[in-house]
Design a protein around this motif. Sequence first.
Motif, PDB file in Angstrom:
ATOM      1  N   LYS A  44      48.683  56.961  50.759  1.00 51.50           N
ATOM      2  CA  LYS A  44      48.601  57.276  52.192  1.00 51.50           C
ATOM      3  C   LYS A  44      47.145  57.325  52.652  1.00 51.50           C
ATOM      4  N   ILE A  45      46.295  57.960  51.864  1.00 53.07           N
ATOM      5  CA  ILE A  45      44.873  58.060  52.226  1.00 53.07           C
ATOM      6  C   ILE A  45      44.244  56.673  52.303  1.00 53.07           C
ATOM      7  N   THR A  46      44.471  55.859  51.285  1.00 54.84           N
ATOM      8  CA  THR A  46      43.851  54.528  51.273  1.00 54.84           C
ATOM      9  C   THR A  46      44.446  53.634  52.362  1.00 54.84           C
ATOM     10  N   ASN A  47      45.741  53.754  52.608  1.00 55.52           N
ATOM     11  CA  ASN A  47      46.342  52.991  53.709  1.00 55.52           C
ATOM     12  C   ASN A  47      45.752  53.416  55.048  1.00 55.52           C
ATOM     13  N   ASN A  48      45.536  54.732  55.241  1.00 53.34           N
ATOM     14  CA  ASN A  48      44.938  55.225  56.479  1.00 53.34           C
ATOM     15  C   ASN A  48      43.498  54.745  56.654  1.00 53.34           C
ATOM     16  N   LEU A  49      42.836  54.422  55.548  1.00 50.70           N
ATOM     17  CA  LEU A  49      41.481  53.861  55.622  1.00 50.70           C
ATOM     18  C   LEU A  49      41.520  52.355  55.908  1.00 50.70           C
ATOM     19  N   GLY A  50      42.719  51.793  55.955  1.00 46.92           N
ATOM     20  CA  GLY A  50      42.866  50.386  56.281  1.00 46.92           C
ATOM     21  C   GLY A  50      43.022  49.447  55.098  1.00 46.92           C
ATOM     22  N   TYR A  51      43.261  49.997  53.920  1.00 49.74           N
ATOM     23  CA  TYR A  51      43.376  49.170  52.716  1.00 49.74           C
ATOM     24  C   TYR A  51      44.824  48.889  52.356  1.00 49.74           C
ATOM     25  N   LYS A  52      45.023  47.721  51.805  1.00 54.93           N
ATOM     26  CA  LYS A  52      46.307  47.347  51.199  1.00 54.93           C
ATOM     27  C   LYS A  52      46.121  47.544  49.706  1.00 54.93           C
ATOM     28  N   ASN A  53      46.933  48.390  49.102  1.00 54.51           N
ATOM     29  CA  ASN A  53      46.852  48.617  47.666  1.00 54.51           C
ATOM     30  C   ASN A  53      47.545  47.473  46.941  1.00 54.51           C
ATOM     31  N   VAL A  54      46.878  46.951  45.931  1.00 51.15           N
ATOM     32  CA  VAL A  54      47.401  45.833  45.150  1.00 51.15           C
ATOM     33  C   VAL A  54      47.435  46.244  43.687  1.00 51.15           C
ATOM     34  N   MET A  55      48.573  46.059  43.078  1.00 55.24           N
ATOM     35  CA  MET A  55      48.725  46.359  41.657  1.00 55.24           C
ATOM     36  C   MET A  55      48.726  45.051  40.882  1.00 55.24           C
ATOM     37  N   TRP A  56      48.634  45.137  39.609  1.00 54.42           N
ATOM     38  CA  TRP A  56      48.646  43.947  38.774  1.00 54.42           C
ATOM     39  C   TRP A  56      49.929  43.917  37.965  1.00 54.42           C
ATOM     40  N   SER A  57      50.278  42.726  37.529  1.00 52.00           N
ATOM     41  CA  SER A  57      51.480  42.599  36.711  1.00 52.00           C
ATOM     42  C   SER A  57      51.142  42.238  35.271  1.00 52.00           C
ATOM     43  N   GLY A  85      54.345  34.668  40.136  1.00 55.25           N
ATOM     44  CA  GLY A  85      53.887  35.775  40.971  1.00 55.25           C
ATOM     45  C   GLY A  85      52.898  36.700  40.294  1.00 55.25           C
ATOM     46  N   GLU A  86      52.416  36.310  39.143  1.00 46.84           N
ATOM     47  CA  GLU A  86      51.523  37.175  38.365  1.00 46.84           C
ATOM     48  C   GLU A  86      50.253  37.515  39.122  1.00 46.84           C
ATOM     49  N   VAL A  87      49.889  38.780  39.050  1.00 44.54           N
ATOM     50  CA  VAL A  87      48.578  39.241  39.477  1.00 44.54           C
ATOM     51  C   VAL A  87      47.907  39.705  38.193  1.00 44.54           C
ATOM     52  N   MET A  88      46.961  38.901  37.723  1.00 44.51           N
ATOM     53  CA  MET A  88      46.337  39.119  36.425  1.00 44.51           C
ATOM     54  C   MET A  88      45.057  39.948  36.595  1.00 44.51           C
ATOM     55  N   LEU A  89      44.962  41.002  35.822  1.00 44.50           N
ATOM     56  CA  LEU A  89      43.759  41.832  35.824  1.00 44.50           C
ATOM     57  C   LEU A  89      42.934  41.490  34.585  1.00 44.50           C
ATOM     58  N   LEU A  90      41.786  40.883  34.823  1.00 43.07           N
ATOM     59  CA  LEU A  90      40.817  40.605  33.753  1.00 43.07           C
ATOM     60  C   LEU A  90      39.504  41.238  34.179  1.00 43.07           C
ATOM     61  N   HIS A  91      38.932  42.048  33.318  1.00 46.93           N
ATOM     62  CA  HIS A  91      37.692  42.738  33.659  1.00 46.93           C
ATOM     63  C   HIS A  91      36.485  41.822  33.450  1.00 46.93           C
ATOM     64  N   GLY A  92      35.621  41.783  34.447  1.00 51.96           N
ATOM     65  CA  GLY A  92      34.447  40.915  34.433  1.00 51.96           C
ATOM     66  C   GLY A  92      33.390  41.310  33.423  1.00 51.96           C
ATOM     67  N   ASN A  93      33.430  42.535  32.931  1.00 45.68           N
ATOM     68  CA  ASN A  93      32.446  42.945  31.927  1.00 45.68           C
ATOM     69  C   ASN A  93      32.819  42.450  30.530  1.00 45.68           C
ATOM     70  N   SER A  94      33.979  41.795  30.401  1.00 47.66           N
ATOM     71  CA  SER A  94      34.417  41.272  29.110  1.00 47.66           C
ATOM     72  C   SER A  94      33.770  39.922  28.847  1.00 47.66           C
ATOM     73  N   LYS A  95      32.919  39.872  27.845  1.00 44.81           N
ATOM     74  CA  LYS A  95      32.290  38.601  27.469  1.00 44.81           C
ATOM     75  C   LYS A  95      33.338  37.598  26.995  1.00 44.81           C
ATOM     76  N   THR A  96      34.375  38.085  26.339  1.00 41.57           N
ATOM     77  CA  THR A  96      35.458  37.202  25.912  1.00 41.57           C
ATOM     78  C   THR A  96      36.103  36.542  27.135  1.00 41.57           C
ATOM     79  N   ASN A  97      36.429  37.336  28.140  1.00 41.43           N
ATOM     80  CA  ASN A  97      37.064  36.786  29.338  1.00 41.43           C
ATOM     81  C   ASN A  97      36.188  35.746  30.012  1.00 41.43           C
ATOM     82  N   THR A  98      34.899  36.018  30.124  1.00 40.20           N
ATOM     83  CA  THR A  98      34.030  35.058  30.804  1.00 40.20           C
ATOM     84  C   THR A  98      33.950  33.742  30.033  1.00 40.20           C
TER      85      THR A  98
END
Length: 123
Positions: A44-57, A85-98
């Motif tokens: 509710k707080i983040t929506n009131n700030l104007g954000y759309k919350n997005v989760m990952w799958s 429909g996948e929303v993939m979360l990969l962290h940018g600090n991962s040297k492997t991912n890059t």
Amino acid sequence: MPDLGEEEIKKEIMDLHKAIYEKYNYEMKYLRPPKGEFSERTLKITNNLGYKNVMWSFAYKDWEEQKQPNEEIAINMITKNFHPGEVMLLHGNSKTNTKILPRIIKEARNQGYEFYSLEEFKK
């Protein structure tokens, strides 16, 4: 975020919003709750700030810089979990991912998947 007070949440988000805008001239519209932790109150707080919350799958333990999986293990873990429909979360600090991201993208496309921005995806 569920353990933070309302003003603390607002300050954290708006400080980040300001930093992103100043550095990239981009107005944030989406928010991924840290660690995926949220409550009805924080949404509710983040929506009131104007954000759309997005989760990952899909996510895997890639954020610990000293405990990176080798490239082949990471590629296998990511590609075996592709799904529509996948929303993939990969962290940018991962040297492997890059290192493996081009191979991940190529394999996803080889399997018939396409990539969209959140703006395009929600249509």
